[in-house]
Design a protein around this motif. Structure first.
Motif, PDB file in Angstrom:
ATOM      1  N   MET A   1     -10.479  10.243   1.535  1.00  0.00           N
ATOM      2  CA  MET A   1      -9.536   9.679   2.495  1.00  0.00           C
ATOM      3  C   MET A   1      -8.309   9.095   1.783  1.00  0.00           C
ATOM      4  SD  MET A   1     -10.773  10.221   5.504  1.00  0.00           S
ATOM      5  CE  MET A   1      -9.771   9.083   6.455  1.00  0.00           C
ATOM      6  N   LEU A   2      -8.557   8.390   0.670  1.00  0.00           N
ATOM      7  CA  LEU A   2      -7.451   7.807  -0.081  1.00  0.00           C
ATOM      8  C   LEU A   2      -6.546   8.895  -0.649  1.00  0.00           C
ATOM      9  CD1 LEU A   2      -5.969   5.425  -1.355  1.00  0.00           C
ATOM     10  CD2 LEU A   2      -7.624   5.481  -3.240  1.00  0.00           C
ATOM     11  N   ALA A   3      -7.144   9.968  -1.188  1.00  0.00           N
ATOM     12  CA  ALA A   3      -6.341  11.067  -1.742  1.00  0.00           C
ATOM     13  C   ALA A   3      -5.471  11.699  -0.669  1.00  0.00           C
ATOM     14  CB  ALA A   3      -7.259  12.106  -2.379  1.00  0.00           C
ATOM     15  N   CYS A   4      -5.998  11.866   0.532  1.00  0.00           N
ATOM     16  CA  CYS A   4      -5.212  12.435   1.633  1.00  0.00           C
ATOM     17  C   CYS A   4      -4.068  11.510   2.025  1.00  0.00           C
ATOM     18  CB  CYS A   4      -6.113  12.708   2.830  1.00  0.00           C
ATOM     19  SG  CYS A   4      -7.267  14.071   2.596  1.00  0.00           S
ATOM     20  N   GLU A   5      -4.349  10.214   2.101  1.00  0.00           N
ATOM     21  CA  GLU A   5      -3.294   9.249   2.431  1.00  0.00           C
ATOM     22  C   GLU A   5      -2.191   9.273   1.379  1.00  0.00           C
ATOM     23  OE1 GLU A   5      -5.267   5.536   2.776  1.00  0.00           O
ATOM     24  OE2 GLU A   5      -6.423   6.106   4.558  1.00  0.00           O
ATOM     25  N   GLN A   6      -2.592   9.369   0.104  1.00  0.00           N
ATOM     26  CA  GLN A   6      -1.599   9.393  -0.958  1.00  0.00           C
ATOM     27  C   GLN A   6      -0.767  10.670  -0.914  1.00  0.00           C
ATOM     28  OE1 GLN A   6      -4.189   8.763  -4.320  1.00  0.00           O
ATOM     29  NE2 GLN A   6      -3.802   6.568  -4.353  1.00  0.00           N
ATOM     30  N   ALA A   7      -1.398  11.791  -0.601  1.00  0.00           N
ATOM     31  CA  ALA A   7      -0.658  13.047  -0.491  1.00  0.00           C
ATOM     32  C   ALA A   7       0.372  12.964   0.630  1.00  0.00           C
ATOM     33  CB  ALA A   7      -1.632  14.205  -0.245  1.00  0.00           C
ATOM     34  N   GLN A   8      -0.028  12.373   1.762  1.00  0.00           N
ATOM     35  CA  GLN A   8       0.904  12.207   2.870  1.00  0.00           C
ATOM     36  C   GLN A   8       2.061  11.296   2.465  1.00  0.00           C
ATOM     37  OE1 GLN A   8      -1.588  10.665   5.974  1.00  0.00           O
ATOM     38  NE2 GLN A   8      -2.381  12.677   6.564  1.00  0.00           N
ATOM     39  N   ALA A   9       1.744  10.222   1.727  1.00  0.00           N
ATOM     40  CA  ALA A   9       2.794   9.292   1.302  1.00  0.00           C
ATOM     41  C   ALA A   9       3.788   9.974   0.378  1.00  0.00           C
ATOM     42  CB  ALA A   9       2.160   8.084   0.608  1.00  0.00           C
ATOM     43  N   ARG A  10       3.288  10.779  -0.551  1.00  0.00           N
ATOM     44  CA  ARG A  10       4.176  11.456  -1.500  1.00  0.00           C
ATOM     45  C   ARG A  10       5.123  12.429  -0.795  1.00  0.00           C
ATOM     46  NH1 ARG A  10       3.032  11.071  -6.975  1.00  0.00           N
ATOM     47  NH2 ARG A  10       0.998  10.238  -7.561  1.00  0.00           N
ATOM     48  N   VAL A  11       4.577  13.222   0.119  1.00  0.00           N
ATOM     49  CA  VAL A  11       5.421  14.221   0.771  1.00  0.00           C
ATOM     50  C   VAL A  11       6.430  13.553   1.698  1.00  0.00           C
ATOM     51  CG1 VAL A  11       3.940  14.691   2.784  1.00  0.00           C
ATOM     52  CG2 VAL A  11       5.365  16.510   1.826  1.00  0.00           C
ATOM     53  N   ARG A  12       6.043  12.469   2.348  1.00  0.00           N
ATOM     54  CA  ARG A  12       6.988  11.743   3.198  1.00  0.00           C
ATOM     55  C   ARG A  12       8.082  11.099   2.359  1.00  0.00           C
ATOM     56  NH1 ARG A  12       2.202   9.003   6.826  1.00  0.00           N
ATOM     57  NH2 ARG A  12       1.857  10.780   8.228  1.00  0.00           N
ATOM     58  N   ASP A  13       7.692  10.559   1.192  1.00  0.00           N
ATOM     59  CA  ASP A  13       8.694   9.966   0.310  1.00  0.00           C
ATOM     60  C   ASP A  13       9.691  11.022  -0.160  1.00  0.00           C
ATOM     61  OD1 ASP A  13       7.535   7.489   0.539  1.00  0.00           O
ATOM     62  OD2 ASP A  13       6.402   7.619  -1.332  1.00  0.00           O
ATOM     63  N   ALA A  14       9.178  12.207  -0.494  1.00  0.00           N
ATOM     64  CA  ALA A  14      10.069  13.284  -0.937  1.00  0.00           C
ATOM     65  C   ALA A  14      11.021  13.681   0.187  1.00  0.00           C
ATOM     66  CB  ALA A  14       9.244  14.486  -1.389  1.00  0.00           C
ATOM     67  N   ALA A  15      10.500  13.773   1.414  1.00  0.00           N
ATOM     68  CA  ALA A  15      11.344  14.138   2.550  1.00  0.00           C
ATOM     69  C   ALA A  15      12.383  13.065   2.852  1.00  0.00           C
ATOM     70  CB  ALA A  15      10.480  14.384   3.781  1.00  0.00           C
ATOM     71  N   ALA A  16      12.048  11.805   2.543  1.00  0.00           N
ATOM     72  CA  ALA A  16      12.971  10.702   2.810  1.00  0.00           C
ATOM     73  C   ALA A  16      14.014  10.530   1.723  1.00  0.00           C
ATOM     74  CB  ALA A  16      12.186   9.403   2.981  1.00  0.00           C
ATOM     75  N   GLY A  17      13.920  11.337   0.651  1.00  0.00           N
ATOM     76  CA  GLY A  17      14.936  11.291  -0.384  1.00  0.00           C
ATOM     77  C   GLY A  17      14.560  10.519  -1.626  1.00  0.00           C
ATOM     78  N   TYR A  18      13.335   9.998  -1.694  1.00  0.00           N
ATOM     79  CA  TYR A  18      12.910   9.316  -2.920  1.00  0.00           C
ATOM     80  C   TYR A  18      12.730  10.343  -4.032  1.00  0.00           C
ATOM     81  CZ  TYR A  18      11.959   5.066  -0.232  1.00  0.00           C
ATOM     82  OH  TYR A  18      12.079   3.958   0.562  1.00  0.00           O
ATOM     83  N   HIS A  19      13.028   9.919  -5.268  1.00  0.00           N
ATOM     84  CA  HIS A  19      12.935  10.814  -6.416  1.00  0.00           C
ATOM     85  C   HIS A  19      11.599  10.698  -7.129  1.00  0.00           C
ATOM     86  CE1 HIS A  19      17.623  10.852  -6.690  1.00  0.00           C
ATOM     87  NE2 HIS A  19      17.146  11.463  -5.627  1.00  0.00           N
ATOM     88  N   GLY A  20      10.719   9.876  -6.640  1.00  0.00           N
ATOM     89  CA  GLY A  20       9.412   9.720  -7.260  1.00  0.00           C
ATOM     90  C   GLY A  20       8.594   8.688  -6.506  1.00  0.00           C
ATOM     91  N   THR A  21       7.290   8.750  -6.701  1.00  0.00           N
ATOM     92  CA  THR A  21       6.384   7.805  -6.053  1.00  0.00           C
ATOM     93  C   THR A  21       5.411   7.282  -7.090  1.00  0.00           C
ATOM     94  OG1 THR A  21       6.514   8.976  -3.939  1.00  0.00           O
ATOM     95  CG2 THR A  21       4.657   7.492  -4.248  1.00  0.00           C
ATOM     96  N   LEU A  22       5.245   5.969  -7.145  1.00  0.00           N
ATOM     97  CA  LEU A  22       4.239   5.337  -7.994  1.00  0.00           C
ATOM     98  C   LEU A  22       3.106   4.834  -7.107  1.00  0.00           C
ATOM     99  CD1 LEU A  22       6.262   3.230 -10.608  1.00  0.00           C
ATOM    100  CD2 LEU A  22       4.913   5.292 -11.032  1.00  0.00           C
ATOM    101  N   LEU A  23       1.895   5.227  -7.453  1.00  0.00           N
ATOM    102  CA  LEU A  23       0.711   4.795  -6.716  1.00  0.00           C
ATOM    103  C   LEU A  23       0.037   3.684  -7.505  1.00  0.00           C
ATOM    104  CD1 LEU A  23      -0.619   8.341  -5.765  1.00  0.00           C
ATOM    105  CD2 LEU A  23       0.795   6.801  -4.384  1.00  0.00           C
ATOM    106  N   ILE A  24       0.075   2.472  -6.962  1.00  0.00           N
ATOM    107  CA  ILE A  24      -0.430   1.291  -7.656  1.00  0.00           C
ATOM    108  C   ILE A  24      -1.631   0.739  -6.899  1.00  0.00           C
ATOM    109  CG2 ILE A  24       0.137  -0.966  -8.599  1.00  0.00           C
ATOM    110  CD1 ILE A  24       1.809   1.300  -9.775  1.00  0.00           C
ATOM    111  N   GLY A  25      -2.747   0.588  -7.585  1.00  0.00           N
ATOM    112  CA  GLY A  25      -3.946   0.018  -6.984  1.00  0.00           C
ATOM    113  C   GLY A  25      -4.037  -1.473  -7.257  1.00  0.00           C
ATOM    114  N   LEU A  26      -4.479  -2.222  -6.275  1.00  0.00           N
ATOM    115  CA  LEU A  26      -4.664  -3.668  -6.405  1.00  0.00           C
ATOM    116  C   LEU A  26      -6.142  -3.977  -6.203  1.00  0.00           C
ATOM    117  CD1 LEU A  26      -1.683  -4.924  -4.190  1.00  0.00           C
ATOM    118  CD2 LEU A  26      -1.672  -4.470  -6.657  1.00  0.00           C
ATOM    119  N   ALA A  27      -6.775  -4.535  -7.218  1.00  0.00           N
ATOM    120  CA  ALA A  27      -8.191  -4.902  -7.128  1.00  0.00           C
ATOM    121  C   ALA A  27      -8.291  -6.421  -7.160  1.00  0.00           C
ATOM    122  CB  ALA A  27      -8.995  -4.298  -8.280  1.00  0.00           C
ATOM    123  N   GLY A  28      -8.751  -7.000  -6.073  1.00  0.00           N
ATOM    124  CA  GLY A  28      -8.805  -8.453  -5.988  1.00  0.00           C
ATOM    125  C   GLY A  28      -7.526  -9.010  -5.391  1.00  0.00           C
ATOM    126  N   ASP A  29      -7.453 -10.322  -5.338  1.00  0.00           N
ATOM    127  CA  ASP A  29      -6.323 -11.009  -4.707  1.00  0.00           C
ATOM    128  C   ASP A  29      -5.270 -11.320  -5.764  1.00  0.00           C
ATOM    129  OD1 ASP A  29      -4.661 -12.398  -3.082  1.00  0.00           O
ATOM    130  OD2 ASP A  29      -6.115 -13.879  -2.414  1.00  0.00           O
TER     131      ASP A  29
END
Length: 304
Positions: free
Chosen positions: A72-100
């Motif tokens: 599920m996470l991989a699918c969400e990230q794929a959607q985020a990347r393609v939407r970012d590309a369509a919106a004109g972003y030149h790259g996407t960084l996927l950052i995970g947060l563990a804990g507060d």
């Protein structure tokens, strides 16, 4: 097996109730049940035990849930990347947060990234530590922030900033006689602590602190959020234990925070990344994180 079947299973596995899962997915219970049955048939295993009192995961179901969440996470990230590309972003960084992670520093870091590199989209995902480490190993995350520095595998952990541990007390408490709390005195009282599974890194560093004085304190309650911790402290359940970053913005008027007397009693936040070459967007992100750590938001900030 398709994504809708996996999504249905995750909803039931997390809710442990078909009615709540169906409501969450905005479908009726009958099609939800059919999706689960089809998934079990495709896999050839039973994932859920159903009875009149609810639902529970089988051993196979617990194993499959871990992989299902990653899918599920991989699918969400794929959607985020393609939407970012369509919106004109030149790259996407996927950052995970563990804990507060401390809100003030994280907000400062994100603001600096938006100011200096608005063409790079930064996608944050809150995940358990184990999922973050796995994701870093298989390329699902470019980097992560966590309170754990000792990790196995091909992952680099670099300390970013430190936050002093604080003791949260009701407005009228005997320990308020101390401006700085001796840990030996604090552990005489029952504690309200963050849940070890919800904040694994914080738990590890906290346990190291308790072991340093050879004491395992009595725990009145484990809580999943720091706001609940403050409520229980105010109600007299026990003495709270948290970091300065977690206490930021506290509006609980009947709770007072005091630093520990031990100047080294602090929670360290680490930046985790895979070993190997670092691409420019991630290198710039790390540089900004280090600059935030060295700014008034970083370092070891003790309450005045």
């Amino acid at each position: 097996m398709n994504l809708r079947h996996i999504e249905a299973f995750v909803a039931v596995a997390e809710e442990l109730h078909f009615g709540r899962a169906a409501k969450r997915l905005h479908i009726e219970q009958s099609p939800l049940s059919r999706r689960i049955s089809r998934l079990e048939a495709d896999l050839g295993v039973t994932l859920l035990h159903r009875n009149g009192r609810g639902v529970r995961l089988t051993v196979a179901g617990r194993v499959f849930l871990e992989d299902a969440l990653r899918v599920m996470l991989a699918c969400e990230q794929a959607q985020a990347r393609v939407r970012d590309a369509a919106a004109g972003y030149h790259g996407t960084l996927l950052i995970g947060l563990a804990g507060d992670i401390g809100r003030t520093r994280l907000a400062a870091l994100l603001a600096l990234c938006r100011q200096e590199a608005p063409e790079v989209s930064i996608r944050l995902t809150e995940v358990p530590l184990a999922q973050l480490l796995h994701g870093l190993g298989v390329g699902m995350f470019d980097a992560g922030l966590a309170s754990v520095g000792h990790v196995e595998g091909e992952i680099v952990a670099a300390p970013l900033w430190r936050d002093p541990f604080l003791v949260a007390l009701p407005a009228r408490h005997p320990l308020l006689a101390y401006k700085e709390m001796p840990l030996q005195e604090v552990v005489r009282y029952s504690l309200v602590l963050s849940d070890p599974q919800a904040c694994d890194g914080c738990h590890q560093q906290r346990e190291h602190l308790f072991r340093s004085i050879g004491v395992q304190p009595a725990v009145a309650e484990y809580v999943s959020t720091h706001s609940l911790m403050l409520v229980l402290v105010a109600a007299g359940y026990g003495v709270g234990f948290c970091s300065a970053a977690h206490f930021e913005g506290c509006t609980q008027a009947d709770v007072v925070a005091r630093p520990l007397a031990d100047q080294d009693a602090s929670l360290t936040t680490y930046l985790l990344r895979p070993q190997g070459d670092i691409l420019e967007p991630l290198r710039d992100f790390i540089d900004r994180a280090e600059r935030v750590a060295g700014s008034p938001f970083g370092g070891d900030q003790r309450p005045k």
